[in-house]
Write a protein that holds these residues in place. Structure first.
Motif, mmCIF file in Angstrom:
data_model
loop_
_atom_site.group_PDB
_atom_site.id
_atom_site.type_symbol
_atom_site.label_atom_id
_atom_site.label_comp_id
_atom_site.label_asym_id
_atom_site.label_seq_id
_atom_site.Cartn_x
_atom_site.Cartn_y
_atom_site.Cartn_z
ATOM 1 N N ARG A 27 70.634 -95.465 -35.160
ATOM 2 C CA ARG A 27 71.879 -95.038 -34.525
ATOM 3 C C ARG A 27 72.828 -96.192 -34.287
ATOM 4 O O ARG A 27 73.944 -95.997 -33.831
ATOM 5 N N HIS A 28 72.390 -97.411 -34.567
ATOM 6 C CA HIS A 28 73.261 -98.570 -34.417
ATOM 7 C C HIS A 28 73.181 -99.408 -35.683
ATOM 8 O O HIS A 28 72.240 -99.293 -36.465
ATOM 9 N N ASP A 29 74.190 -100.243 -35.874
ATOM 10 C CA ASP A 29 74.192 -101.248 -36.927
ATOM 11 C C ASP A 29 74.075 -102.606 -36.254
ATOM 12 O O ASP A 29 74.095 -102.701 -35.014
ATOM 13 N N ALA A 30 73.957 -103.667 -37.050
ATOM 14 C CA ALA A 30 73.805 -104.996 -36.467
ATOM 15 C C ALA A 30 74.546 -106.039 -37.292
ATOM 16 O O ALA A 30 74.663 -105.920 -38.516
ATOM 17 N N VAL A 31 75.017 -107.061 -36.592
ATOM 18 C CA VAL A 31 75.698 -108.202 -37.205
ATOM 19 C C VAL A 31 75.052 -109.477 -36.680
ATOM 20 O O VAL A 31 74.927 -109.665 -35.463
ATOM 21 N N ILE A 32 74.642 -110.331 -37.603
ATOM 22 C CA ILE A 32 74.116 -111.650 -37.264
ATOM 23 C C ILE A 32 75.174 -112.672 -37.667
ATOM 24 O O ILE A 32 75.563 -112.742 -38.834
ATOM 25 N N LEU A 33 75.652 -113.448 -36.701
ATOM 26 C CA LEU A 33 76.665 -114.468 -36.979
ATOM 27 C C LEU A 33 75.958 -115.792 -37.257
ATOM 28 O O LEU A 33 75.364 -116.380 -36.354
ATOM 29 N N PRO A 42 67.981 -101.105 -36.904
ATOM 30 C CA PRO A 42 69.366 -100.706 -37.132
ATOM 31 C C PRO A 42 69.513 -99.940 -38.439
ATOM 32 O O PRO A 42 68.701 -100.083 -39.361
ATOM 33 N N GLY A 43 70.581 -99.144 -38.530
ATOM 34 C CA GLY A 43 70.874 -98.440 -39.771
ATOM 35 C C GLY A 43 71.272 -99.408 -40.869
ATOM 36 O O GLY A 43 70.850 -99.281 -42.017
ATOM 37 N N LYS A 44 72.103 -100.390 -40.539
ATOM 38 C CA LYS A 44 72.570 -101.393 -41.502
ATOM 39 C C LYS A 44 72.688 -102.715 -40.764
ATOM 40 O O LYS A 44 73.185 -102.750 -39.637
ATOM 41 N N THR A 45 72.217 -103.782 -41.392
ATOM 42 C CA THR A 45 72.327 -105.113 -40.802
ATOM 43 C C THR A 45 73.012 -106.038 -41.792
ATOM 44 O O THR A 45 72.597 -106.130 -42.950
ATOM 45 N N ILE A 46 74.061 -106.724 -41.321
ATOM 46 C CA ILE A 46 74.704 -107.739 -42.147
ATOM 47 C C ILE A 46 74.592 -109.084 -41.440
ATOM 48 O O ILE A 46 74.558 -109.153 -40.208
ATOM 49 N N ALA A 47 74.493 -110.134 -42.236
ATOM 50 C CA ALA A 47 74.474 -111.499 -41.717
ATOM 51 C C ALA A 47 75.651 -112.230 -42.332
ATOM 52 O O ALA A 47 75.747 -112.342 -43.562
ATOM 53 N N ALA A 74 83.274 -101.063 -41.728
ATOM 54 C CA ALA A 74 84.386 -100.116 -41.601
ATOM 55 C C ALA A 74 83.915 -98.715 -41.992
ATOM 56 O O ALA A 74 83.157 -98.540 -42.945
ATOM 57 N N GLY A 75 84.336 -97.739 -41.215
ATOM 58 C CA GLY A 75 83.978 -96.364 -41.491
ATOM 59 C C GLY A 75 82.680 -95.911 -40.846
ATOM 60 O O GLY A 75 82.357 -94.722 -40.861
ATOM 61 N N ARG A 76 81.932 -96.831 -40.282
ATOM 62 C CA ARG A 76 80.703 -96.473 -39.562
ATOM 63 C C ARG A 76 81.078 -96.377 -38.085
ATOM 64 O O ARG A 76 81.757 -97.250 -37.567
ATOM 65 N N ASP A 77 80.644 -95.337 -37.413
ATOM 66 C CA ASP A 77 81.166 -95.110 -36.060
ATOM 67 C C ASP A 77 80.154 -95.316 -34.944
ATOM 68 O O ASP A 77 80.455 -95.057 -33.785
ATOM 69 N N GLY A 78 78.968 -95.818 -35.268
ATOM 70 C CA GLY A 78 77.975 -96.068 -34.235
ATOM 71 C C GLY A 78 78.165 -97.420 -33.578
ATOM 72 O O GLY A 78 78.987 -98.229 -34.010
ATOM 73 N N PRO A 79 77.402 -97.687 -32.528
ATOM 74 C CA PRO A 79 77.471 -98.988 -31.866
ATOM 75 C C PRO A 79 76.955 -100.093 -32.784
ATOM 76 O O PRO A 79 76.193 -99.840 -33.725
ATOM 77 N N VAL A 80 77.383 -101.330 -32.487
ATOM 78 C CA VAL A 80 77.022 -102.475 -33.317
ATOM 79 C C VAL A 80 76.437 -103.572 -32.433
ATOM 80 O O VAL A 80 77.101 -104.074 -31.520
#
Length: 194
Positions: free
Chosen positions: A4-10, A45-50, A90-96
Protein backbone atom coordinates in the motif's frame (compact mmCIF):
# COMPACT_ATOMS: atom_id res chain seq x y z
CA UNK A 1 1.02 -1.82 4.97
CA UNK A 2 2.11 -4.48 2.45
CA UNK A 3 1.96 -3.07 -1.07
CA UNK A 4 0.00 0.00 0.00
CA UNK A 5 3.04 2.27 0.06
CA UNK A 6 6.01 2.96 -2.18
CA UNK A 7 9.53 3.85 -1.04
CA UNK A 8 12.37 6.18 -2.00
CA UNK A 9 15.97 5.73 -0.89
CA UNK A 10 18.05 8.90 -1.25
CA UNK A 11 21.62 7.79 -1.98
CA UNK A 12 22.96 10.19 -4.61
CA UNK A 13 25.23 12.38 -2.50
CA UNK A 14 28.96 12.74 -2.96
CA UNK A 15 29.86 12.64 0.77
CA UNK A 16 31.91 15.79 0.20
CA UNK A 17 32.60 16.53 3.88
CA UNK A 18 33.50 12.92 4.63
CA UNK A 19 35.71 12.60 1.57
CA UNK A 20 34.64 9.02 0.77
CA UNK A 21 31.33 7.36 -0.09
CA UNK A 22 29.32 6.93 3.10
CA UNK A 23 26.91 4.70 1.17
CA UNK A 24 29.69 2.07 0.96
CA UNK A 25 30.73 2.12 4.62
CA UNK A 26 29.82 -1.16 6.27
CA UNK A 27 28.01 -2.38 9.35
CA UNK A 28 28.32 -6.07 10.13
CA UNK A 29 29.83 -6.50 6.66
CA UNK A 30 26.83 -4.94 4.89
CA UNK A 31 27.12 -1.60 3.09
CA UNK A 32 24.96 1.19 4.44
CA UNK A 33 23.16 1.36 1.08
CA UNK A 34 22.49 -2.37 1.26
CA UNK A 35 21.39 -2.14 4.89
CA UNK A 36 18.86 0.65 4.38
CA UNK A 37 17.46 -0.97 1.24
CA UNK A 38 17.03 -4.23 3.20
CA UNK A 39 15.21 -2.36 5.98
CA UNK A 40 12.95 -0.68 3.44
CA UNK A 41 12.27 -4.01 1.71
CA UNK A 42 11.14 -5.45 5.06
CA UNK A 43 8.15 -3.04 4.93
CA UNK A 44 7.04 -4.66 1.65
CA UNK A 45 6.53 -1.56 -0.47
CA UNK A 46 4.73 -1.80 -3.80
CA UNK A 47 7.62 -0.07 -5.61
CA UNK A 48 11.02 1.02 -4.32
CA UNK A 49 13.36 3.40 -6.11
CA UNK A 50 16.86 4.41 -5.07
CA UNK A 51 18.14 7.73 -6.33
CA UNK A 52 21.85 7.27 -7.04
CA UNK A 53 24.43 9.70 -8.33
CA UNK A 54 28.03 10.13 -7.21
CA UNK A 55 28.83 6.44 -6.70
CA UNK A 56 26.10 4.90 -8.85
CA UNK A 57 28.32 2.25 -10.40
CA UNK A 58 29.21 0.91 -6.94
CA UNK A 59 25.67 0.98 -5.56
CA UNK A 60 23.43 -0.57 -8.19
CA UNK A 61 24.17 -4.18 -7.21
CA UNK A 62 23.68 -3.49 -3.49
CA UNK A 63 20.12 -2.22 -3.36
CA UNK A 64 18.13 -5.37 -2.50
CA UNK A 65 15.71 -5.06 -5.37
CA UNK A 66 15.27 -1.28 -5.31
CA UNK A 67 15.16 0.21 -8.81
CA UNK A 68 18.14 2.56 -9.24
CA UNK A 69 17.36 5.93 -10.79
CA UNK A 70 20.45 7.93 -11.79
CA UNK A 71 20.55 11.63 -10.91
CA UNK A 72 22.96 13.35 -13.30
CA UNK A 73 22.50 16.59 -11.32
CA UNK A 74 23.38 15.15 -7.90
CA UNK A 75 25.94 17.93 -7.28
CA UNK A 76 23.16 20.54 -7.24
CA UNK A 77 21.68 19.22 -3.98
CA UNK A 78 18.89 17.07 -2.62
CA UNK A 79 16.09 18.82 -4.52
CA UNK A 80 17.18 17.30 -7.84
CA UNK A 81 16.92 13.81 -6.32
CA UNK A 82 13.46 14.59 -4.96
CA UNK A 83 12.38 15.81 -8.41
CA UNK A 84 13.44 12.44 -9.88
CA UNK A 85 11.64 10.55 -7.12
CA UNK A 86 8.45 12.50 -7.84
CA UNK A 87 8.77 11.77 -11.55
CA UNK A 88 9.45 8.06 -10.96
CA UNK A 89 6.34 7.71 -8.78
CA UNK A 90 4.05 10.05 -10.71
CA UNK A 91 0.55 8.67 -11.01
CA UNK A 92 0.83 6.47 -7.92
CA UNK A 93 -1.42 7.74 -5.16
CA UNK A 94 -0.33 5.82 -2.07
CA UNK A 95 1.95 7.05 0.70
CA UNK A 96 5.71 7.12 0.10
CA UNK A 97 8.32 6.09 2.65
CA UNK A 98 11.46 8.25 2.21
CA UNK A 99 14.80 7.30 3.79
CA UNK A 100 18.48 8.19 3.61
CA UNK A 101 21.43 5.83 3.99
CA UNK A 102 23.37 7.39 6.86
CA UNK A 103 21.05 7.12 9.88
CA UNK A 104 22.75 4.23 11.67
CA UNK A 105 20.11 3.87 14.37
CA UNK A 106 17.37 3.22 11.81
CA UNK A 107 15.57 -0.10 12.22
CA UNK A 108 12.48 -1.95 11.01
CA UNK A 109 10.58 -1.06 14.18
CA UNK A 110 10.75 2.67 13.47
CA UNK A 111 9.83 2.27 9.81
CA UNK A 112 6.83 0.12 10.72
CA UNK A 113 5.76 2.64 13.34
CA UNK A 114 5.87 5.48 10.80
CA UNK A 115 3.75 3.45 8.39
CA UNK A 116 1.32 2.36 11.09
CA UNK A 117 0.78 5.91 12.37
CA UNK A 118 0.37 7.42 8.90
CA UNK A 119 -3.35 8.04 8.40
CA UNK A 120 -3.10 9.92 5.10
CA UNK A 121 -4.33 13.27 6.43
CA UNK A 122 -0.82 14.64 6.89
CA UNK A 123 2.79 13.59 6.36
CA UNK A 124 4.31 11.41 9.09
CA UNK A 125 7.86 12.45 9.95
CA UNK A 126 10.59 11.54 12.37
CA UNK A 127 11.25 14.08 15.13
CA UNK A 128 14.70 14.35 16.70
CA UNK A 129 15.87 17.18 18.89
CA UNK A 130 14.17 20.34 17.63
CA UNK A 131 14.06 19.10 14.04
CA UNK A 132 11.80 16.85 12.00
CA UNK A 133 12.65 15.01 8.82
CA UNK A 134 13.41 11.62 7.35
CA UNK A 135 12.60 8.87 7.57
CA UNK A 136 9.15 10.05 6.67
CA UNK A 137 5.95 8.78 5.13
CA UNK A 138 4.69 11.36 2.68
CA UNK A 139 1.34 11.79 1.03
CA UNK A 140 1.62 11.40 -2.75
CA UNK A 141 0.68 15.07 -3.15
CA UNK A 142 3.60 16.14 -0.95
CA UNK A 143 6.03 14.14 -3.07
CA UNK A 144 4.52 15.71 -6.20
CA UNK A 145 5.33 19.16 -4.73
CA UNK A 146 9.03 18.28 -4.75
CA UNK A 147 9.27 19.93 -8.17
CA UNK A 148 9.05 23.30 -6.39
CA UNK A 149 12.22 22.63 -4.35
CA UNK A 150 15.68 23.86 -5.32
CA UNK A 151 19.28 23.22 -4.25
CA UNK A 152 19.63 21.49 -0.90
CA UNK A 153 16.03 22.10 0.10
CA UNK A 154 14.22 19.05 1.38
CA UNK A 155 10.64 18.46 2.38
CA UNK A 156 10.98 20.61 5.51
CA UNK A 157 10.58 23.57 3.18
CA UNK A 158 7.07 22.31 2.34
CA UNK A 159 5.88 21.52 5.85
CA UNK A 160 4.14 23.78 8.28
CA UNK A 161 3.25 22.74 11.81
CA UNK A 162 -0.17 21.37 10.86
CA UNK A 163 1.11 19.40 7.84
CA UNK A 164 2.96 16.76 9.84
CA UNK A 165 2.47 14.08 12.44
CA UNK A 166 5.71 13.63 14.39
CA UNK A 167 7.07 10.29 15.59
CA UNK A 168 9.96 10.89 17.99
CA UNK A 169 13.25 8.98 17.63
CA UNK A 170 16.13 11.08 18.93
CA UNK A 171 18.70 8.41 18.00
CA UNK A 172 18.11 9.25 14.33
CA UNK A 173 19.53 12.75 14.80
CA UNK A 174 23.01 11.27 14.41
CA UNK A 175 24.20 10.82 10.86
CA UNK A 176 27.58 10.56 9.11
CA UNK A 177 29.13 13.72 7.74
CA UNK A 178 32.70 13.76 9.08
CA UNK A 179 35.49 11.39 10.08
CA UNK A 180 34.69 12.22 13.73
CA UNK A 181 31.14 10.96 13.12
CA UNK A 182 32.58 7.75 11.67
CA UNK A 183 34.94 7.31 14.63
CA UNK A 184 32.06 7.72 17.10
CA UNK A 185 29.94 5.22 15.16
CA UNK A 186 32.78 2.67 15.11
CA UNK A 187 33.32 3.13 18.85
CA UNK A 188 29.58 2.58 19.43
CA UNK A 189 29.58 -0.59 17.34
CA UNK A 190 27.35 0.96 14.66
CA UNK A 191 29.97 0.77 11.91
CA UNK A 192 32.74 -1.66 11.05
CA UNK A 193 36.32 -0.49 11.23
CA UNK A 194 37.04 0.60 7.68
Amino acid sequence: MTGRHDAVILAAGGSRRLGRPKQLLTRDGETLAGRVSRLVASTQPGKTIAIVGAYAEHLCGRLNGALPVFNPDWTTGMASSLHLAADALAGRDGPVLVVVVDQLALDEVHLERLLREHDGTQDTVTAYGDAAGVPAVLRARTLARAVTLQGDSGFRALWTGHDVHRVRNDALAQDLDTEDDVARAVAAGLLDRQ
